[in-house]
Each structure stands twice: as C-alpha cells, then as structure tokens.
Scaffold this motif. Structure first.
Motif, short mmCIF file in Angstrom:
data_model
loop_
_atom_site.label_atom_id
_atom_site.label_comp_id
_atom_site.label_asym_id
_atom_site.label_seq_id
_atom_site.Cartn_x
_atom_site.Cartn_y
_atom_site.Cartn_z
N ALA A 131 45.95 3.41 -55.91
CA ALA A 131 44.92 4.23 -56.55
C ALA A 131 45.38 5.67 -56.62
N ALA A 132 44.85 6.41 -57.60
CA ALA A 132 45.30 7.79 -57.81
C ALA A 132 45.16 8.63 -56.54
N GLY A 133 44.10 8.46 -55.80
CA GLY A 133 43.89 9.25 -54.59
C GLY A 133 44.79 8.85 -53.44
N GLU A 134 45.55 7.78 -53.61
CA GLU A 134 46.43 7.30 -52.55
C GLU A 134 47.89 7.68 -52.77
N TYR A 135 48.17 8.44 -53.82
CA TYR A 135 49.55 8.85 -54.08
C TYR A 135 50.07 9.71 -52.93
N ARG A 136 51.28 9.43 -52.49
CA ARG A 136 51.91 10.23 -51.43
C ARG A 136 53.33 10.57 -51.88
N MET A 137 53.71 11.84 -51.73
CA MET A 137 55.03 12.29 -52.14
C MET A 137 55.59 13.25 -51.11
N GLN A 138 56.90 13.31 -51.02
CA GLN A 138 57.56 14.32 -50.21
C GLN A 138 57.38 15.68 -50.87
N ILE A 174 59.42 18.05 -51.35
CA ILE A 174 60.51 18.41 -52.26
C ILE A 174 60.27 17.84 -53.66
N ASP A 175 59.67 16.65 -53.72
CA ASP A 175 59.35 16.04 -55.01
C ASP A 175 58.19 16.76 -55.68
N VAL A 176 57.22 17.19 -54.88
CA VAL A 176 56.09 17.97 -55.40
C VAL A 176 56.60 19.29 -56.00
N ASP A 177 57.48 19.95 -55.26
CA ASP A 177 58.01 21.23 -55.72
C ASP A 177 58.76 21.07 -57.05
N ARG A 178 59.52 19.99 -57.18
CA ARG A 178 60.27 19.76 -58.41
C ARG A 178 59.32 19.61 -59.60
N SER A 179 58.32 18.76 -59.44
CA SER A 179 57.36 18.55 -60.53
C SER A 179 56.61 19.83 -60.86
N GLN A 180 56.24 20.58 -59.83
CA GLN A 180 55.48 21.81 -60.08
C GLN A 180 56.32 22.83 -60.83
N ARG A 219 60.89 17.26 -69.75
CA ARG A 219 59.76 16.36 -69.47
C ARG A 219 60.27 14.96 -69.10
N VAL A 220 61.26 14.47 -69.83
CA VAL A 220 61.84 13.17 -69.50
C VAL A 220 62.46 13.21 -68.10
N ALA A 221 63.16 14.30 -67.79
CA ALA A 221 63.79 14.44 -66.47
C ALA A 221 62.74 14.46 -65.37
N GLU A 222 61.67 15.18 -65.60
CA GLU A 222 60.60 15.23 -64.60
C GLU A 222 60.06 13.84 -64.29
N LEU A 223 59.81 13.07 -65.33
CA LEU A 223 59.26 11.73 -65.14
C LEU A 223 60.30 10.79 -64.51
N ASP A 224 61.56 10.92 -64.93
CA ASP A 224 62.60 10.05 -64.38
C ASP A 224 62.83 10.31 -62.90
N MET A 225 62.65 11.56 -62.47
CA MET A 225 62.86 11.91 -61.07
C MET A 225 61.58 11.80 -60.24
N HIS A 226 60.47 11.48 -60.89
CA HIS A 226 59.19 11.39 -60.17
C HIS A 226 59.20 10.12 -59.31
N PRO A 227 58.99 10.24 -58.00
CA PRO A 227 59.10 9.07 -57.12
C PRO A 227 58.03 8.02 -57.35
N LEU A 228 56.94 8.37 -58.03
CA LEU A 228 55.85 7.41 -58.24
C LEU A 228 55.81 6.85 -59.65
N ASP A 229 56.67 7.32 -60.52
CA ASP A 229 56.67 6.82 -61.89
C ASP A 229 57.19 5.39 -61.91
N ALA A 230 56.39 4.48 -62.44
CA ALA A 230 56.75 3.05 -62.43
C ALA A 230 57.22 2.59 -63.81
#
Length: 259
Positions: free
Chosen positions: A125-132, A134-140, A176-187
């Motif tokens: 579920a969306a509220g259950e997403y967990r990230m390191q 460093i991954d948050v900083d990259r996306s931000q 944008r493609v790079a952000e999604l490709d490196m996103h740890p939760l992108d399925a």
C-alpha cells in the motif's frame, strides 16, 4: 535608491520572422531582467509578448536567452551586468516562436507523455512504502525540476538539429527516466517495462554526449549529467552487454521457438 539607464535589445517578431529592437530603459537597484521587460511593456512596448507567472524562480515560465545564455529572467539580476553593456533578450532558440519572447514548448509536453509513469510495487500500500534516505535524496533532487526547459533549450542535440526531436527526449525527460529506473520501489520490470531499453531505443539516450551544458543552466542546481544521465547510460550499457543478460535472452528466444 540609485537609478541608471540601460541599453536593451529585445527580439520582436513572430513565426514569420522578426528582428532585434533597441530600447533605453531605466533600471533601479535590486531589479531583475523581468522587471525591465515589464517596464518596457508599461512605457515603450505595450504589445511586447512575454510569458511569466510567479516571478520567484519556481514556475519556469519566464525562460529566455539573455546575452545568448538560457536563463530565467526573474532570477537574472541586473547587477551581474556592466552598466555600460547592451543586454540582449531573445526567445528560446530550440523552440518555435509564437511572438516576441514567447515560444511554443509543446514539444516538451509531448515527450513527457511518452515516459511511462511510476509503477507501484505489487502488494504494498502507498502508506507502507519504505526507502533508504539516499534513495529519497536522489528522487528529491530530480523532482526539484521546475520545467523551465532551459536544459532542453541549451542541449545542442535539440538546439542545433531539429531532425533529432522525433527520436530524442532531451535531458529533462531522460532525467525522469533515470529517476524511475533508479527508484527502489518502481516495479516497471515486473510489469514487463524495461526502462533502460526504452531509454536507448525510444528516448534517444545514445544521442547524449554528456557535455554538461544542461547542468550548467539549471536554475535549481540539479546535477542532471552526473547524477542522472551518466548513471542511466552506465545502467543501459551494463544491461545491453552483460553476458548473463545476453545468454538469458538467447535462452528465452530458443524456448519461444521450440514451444
């Protein structure tokens, strides 16, 4: 408050052609180029077309080329110029002119629609997403983009070669493609979408030769080249030339032929 008279050359025209027009306009301490353009509208050129909105460097609307460099007019202070020099303001060169300083940037929105969005991980579920962190900083960092399209304008692949636009998304959307490709939760991969392959084959990643011109003009200070484009290139190359990936694709094709 001190004032002085500045010399401006502003491009006037439309899709059928135009030219630079000379103006002398009063400048006050602390003003930015957009202030001067507004004063020109109010005092000498009431029909001058210019796109702007927030005047705070957050909407990306007032992009133009100032002395040949892509900039936001609202974030370019008059104090950075010598008072004796003539300041030239022209529309973004990579996109068709609508009128005066306003350009048609619809190319960018078309490219945005070509990038598949984030694919949520199954069973989470969306509220259950967990990230390191460093991954948050990259996306931000990547999401600081205000879509001023200065990086698109300065990229010579788009700027100097109109014919490339059909095959090249430009730095903003490769980021944008790079952000999604490196996103740890992108399925995306689980759903059958290979972002690295599409970066190469559909968005023209190979056209980028990492000159860093996009990074240099970004008003948000995003390290587009170092943090997005180069890692995406490395990941795409690893995928294409990894011997295990190559062997796996051969085995899959063989199995498909025998079934």
């Amino acid at each position: 408050m001190s004032t002085y008279d500045a010399r401006f050359r502003v491009w006037r025209g439309d899709q059928d052609g135009g030219d630079l027009e000379d103006f002398t306009v009063e400048v006050h301490d602390g003003e930015v180029v957009l202030d001067i353009i507004h004063r020109l509208q109010a005092t000498q050129a009431g029909d001058l077309a210019v796109r702007w909105n927030c005047k705070a460097g957050k909407c990306g609307s007032c992009s133009a080329e100032i002395n040949g460099r892509p900039r936001l007019m609202c974030m370019t202070r008059m104090s950075v110029f010598d008072r004796a020099e003539t300041i030239t303001v022209t529309p973004l060169r990579a996109f068709p002119v609508v009128r005066d300083l306003v350009t048609d940037v619809s190319f960018n929105y078309a490219k945005a629609r070509e990038v598949p969005s984030f694919v949520p991980p199954p069973g989470v579920a969306a509220g259950e997403y967990r990230m390191q962190q460093i991954d948050v900083d990259r996306s931000q960092e990547f999401r600081k983009c205000i879509e001023c399209f200065l990086c698109q304008d300065t990229c010579h692949v788009v700027r100097d070669h109109e014919e490339n636009k059909t095959a090249f998304a430009g730095p903003r959307f490769l980021m944008r493609v790079a952000e999604l490709d490196m996103h740890p939760l992108d399925a995306a991969a689980e759903s059958g979408l290979d972002r690295r392959r599409t970066a190469q084959e559909e968005h023209g990643l190979g056209y980028c030769n990492i000159t860093k011109c996009c990074t240099e003009v970004c008003p948000e200070g995003i390290h587009i080249t170092d943090n997005a484009l180069i890692p995406l290139k490395e990941r795409a190359v690893d995928r294409k030339y990894d011997p295990l990936v190559w062997l796996g694709s051969r085995i899959r094709r063989r199995d498909e032929r025998t079934t």
